[in-house]
Design an enzyme around this catalytic site. Structure first.
Site, PDB file in Angstrom:
ATOM      1  N   ALA A   6      -6.189  -6.452   7.737  1.00 17.30           N
ATOM      2  CA  ALA A   6      -4.825  -6.151   8.173  1.00 17.30           C
ATOM      3  C   ALA A   6      -4.754  -4.674   8.509  1.00 17.30           C
ATOM      4  CB  ALA A   6      -3.831  -6.506   7.069  1.00 17.30           C
ATOM      5  N   MET A   7      -4.551  -4.356   9.786  1.00 13.37           N
ATOM      6  CA  MET A   7      -4.571  -2.972  10.258  1.00 13.37           C
ATOM      7  C   MET A   7      -3.158  -2.551  10.667  1.00 13.37           C
ATOM      8  SD  MET A   7      -8.175  -2.988  12.385  1.00 13.37           S
ATOM      9  CE  MET A   7      -8.192  -1.187  12.514  1.00 13.37           C
ATOM     10  N   SER A   8      -2.559  -1.709   9.841  1.00 10.92           N
ATOM     11  CA  SER A   8      -1.172  -1.286  10.063  1.00 10.92           C
ATOM     12  C   SER A   8      -1.058  -0.215  11.135  1.00 10.92           C
ATOM     13  CB  SER A   8      -0.576  -0.753   8.760  1.00 10.92           C
ATOM     14  OG  SER A   8      -1.246   0.447   8.380  1.00 10.92           O
ATOM     15  N   GLY A   9      -2.168   0.458  11.439  1.00  5.43           N
ATOM     16  CA  GLY A   9      -2.124   1.612  12.324  1.00  5.43           C
ATOM     17  C   GLY A   9      -2.197   2.912  11.557  1.00  5.43           C
ATOM     18  N   GLY A  10      -2.320   2.837  10.240  1.00  6.95           N
ATOM     19  CA  GLY A  10      -2.426   4.021   9.402  1.00  6.95           C
ATOM     20  C   GLY A  10      -3.864   4.315   9.019  1.00  6.95           C
ATOM     21  N   ASP A  12      -5.264   4.431   5.988  1.00  7.93           N
ATOM     22  CA  ASP A  12      -5.845   3.623   4.917  1.00  7.93           C
ATOM     23  C   ASP A  12      -6.475   2.335   5.446  1.00  7.93           C
ATOM     24  OD1 ASP A  12      -5.054   5.461   2.961  1.00  7.93           O
ATOM     25  OD2 ASP A  12      -3.092   4.531   2.755  1.00  7.93           O
ATOM     26  N   LEU A  32      -0.074  -6.859  12.153  1.00  7.39           N
ATOM     27  CA  LEU A  32       1.043  -7.773  11.952  1.00  7.39           C
ATOM     28  C   LEU A  32       2.296  -7.210  12.613  1.00  7.39           C
ATOM     29  CD1 LEU A  32       0.563  -8.762   8.202  1.00  7.39           C
ATOM     30  CD2 LEU A  32      -0.365  -9.845  10.256  1.00  7.39           C
ATOM     31  N   CYS A 101       6.711  -8.899   0.233  1.00  6.13           N
ATOM     32  CA  CYS A 101       5.878  -8.929   1.441  1.00  6.13           C
ATOM     33  C   CYS A 101       4.436  -9.282   1.100  1.00  6.13           C
ATOM     34  CB  CYS A 101       5.948  -7.580   2.153  1.00  6.13           C
ATOM     35  SG  CYS A 101       5.003  -7.510   3.703  1.00  6.13           S
ATOM     36  N   CYS A 198       9.879  -0.361   4.855  1.00  4.82           N
ATOM     37  CA  CYS A 198       9.455  -0.261   6.252  1.00  4.82           C
ATOM     38  C   CYS A 198      10.546  -0.663   7.228  1.00  4.82           C
ATOM     39  CB  CYS A 198       8.197  -1.091   6.481  1.00  4.82           C
ATOM     40  SG  CYS A 198       8.423  -2.884   6.319  1.00  4.82           S
TER      41      CYS A 198
END
Length: 363
Positions: A6-10, A12, A32, A101, A198
């Site tokens: 899962a790649m949030s764009g951050g 980590d 997501l 979540c 968020c």
């Protein structure tokens, strides 16, 4: 193994993806899409899940040479997390949307879809550790960096979900993660962390609730039932709150007042003195166990907030109900919050707090 990251764009999740590639897994990056009205650009450092964040995640995937997809879970996120958040506050409780979540989106909707597509597991950038025992059982443990530890919000994972979860960052501190991202050439190495909730990027939770639930004028009362003020919606208050009460302090004795109860049925907020906030008995429901449930009364550590202290306690389960007795009193414990139980660094499980009170003294 075939793993969805899962790649949030951050930063980590970017390093988490890189480490899963380094470990030899067949990795696919997934962003997501959780907002039904995602802004093109981030409004602040608080929010996430924008189109810009998806672009940042895609750039990292390109550097790593892994496939990348955007999965639209906005409708389910709205129903399972946002609507739950609103209904909990409307009922006078204080929910943690990050816990919800993780339970219903990242390790239910995402994991279920990944498994259905033939993947073996999901990896995220959470700061926590999975320890595999010789008999094959996997345990969830705290991260080595106590300032970033996120095991509390993962305490809702059951044993089956944990068996298909990876948290590659749990053995590393946040400064080390940023250094690693810089060394790998990731554009997001210095990107600010998202904060708070968020879907409330401006951080104004009361404003969000008011805009969604509408104004509902009611009374502020003391513990004797005397009206001492008014409010525009009981949903905007939580147990332990001191600021923003709108009290006429000239009518009080000068001692600070806190919210000690929220009564949704009567739209009433009850205030009292600090001493009324102390509780040492907690009853929770919706028990979630990361492994076997406690057998009888167990000595545990109990954490009541995402970054709160751990209290020595005893706990026992009665079906889906969990009873916790703290060795010392805690303040500001609100229904709707999660109590997460630990044995050392290991997460035993969690429950949603239904009520908290000061237990009668033993005779």
């Amino acid at each position: 193994m075939r793993v969805v990251v899962a790649m949030s764009g951050g930063v980590d999740s970017a390093v988490a993806a890189a480490r899963m590639v380094d470990a030899g897994h067949e990795v696919v990056g997934v962003h997501l899409a959780l907002s039904q009205n995602a802004a093109t650009l981030r409004e602040s450092a608080r929010g996430c899940c924008t189109i810009e964040d998806a672009g940042d995640a895609r750039r990292v995937a390109d550097v790593l040479g892994i496939p990348f997809y955007v999965w639209d879970l906005a409708a389910r996120f709205r129903e399972e997390v946002v609507e739950d958040f609103l209904s909990e506050y409307a009922a006078g409780r204080t929910p943690n949307p990050c816990v919800r979540c993780n339970e219903r989106i990242k390790f239910a909707a995402l994991l279920d879809k990944a498994v259905a597509l033939g993947f073996d597991a999901v990896a995220t950038g959470h700061y926590a550790q999975v320890v595999e025992r010789p008999e094959g059982r996997r345990e969830l443990h705290r991260a080595v960096d106590p300032r970033k530890d996120q095991s509390y919000v993962l305490g809702v994972l059951d044993e089956g979900q944990l068996s298909r979860s990876f948290f590659p960052l749990g053995d590393t501190t946040k400064p080390q993660i940023r250094e690693e991202a810089q060394a790998r050439g990731f554009y997001v190495a210095s990107k600010p962390d998202s904060h708070d909730i968020c879907f409330i990027p401006d951080g104004d939770t009361r404003g969000f609730l008011s805009g969604s639930l509408g104004e509902q004028p009611g009374d502020l009362v003391d513990t004797e039932g005397r009206v001492v003020g008014s409010h525009s919606g009981a949903y905007g208050f939580t147990v332990g709150q001191r600021r923003g009460l709108g009290l006429d302090r000239g009518a009080l004795d000068g001692e600070p007042r806190f919210v000690v109860g929220v009564e949704a049925r009567t739209n009433t907020v009850v205030i009292g003195t600090r001493d009324l906030l102390g509780v040492d008995a907690i009853v929770g429901g919706h028990a979630r166990w990361c492994g076997p449930a406690p057998d009888g009364v167990a000595k545990v550590g109990a954490q009541l907030r995402a970054h709160g202290e751990e209290y020595p306690a005893t706990a026992w389960a009665d079906g889906d109900t969990v009873h916790v007795r703290l060795a010392e009193r805690a303040r500001g414990v609100a229904p709707g919050q999660s109590v997460v139980l630990y044995a050392g660094t290991r997460v035993i499980g969690s429950a949603t707090i239904h009520k908290a009170f000061a237990a009668p003294a033993s005779p």
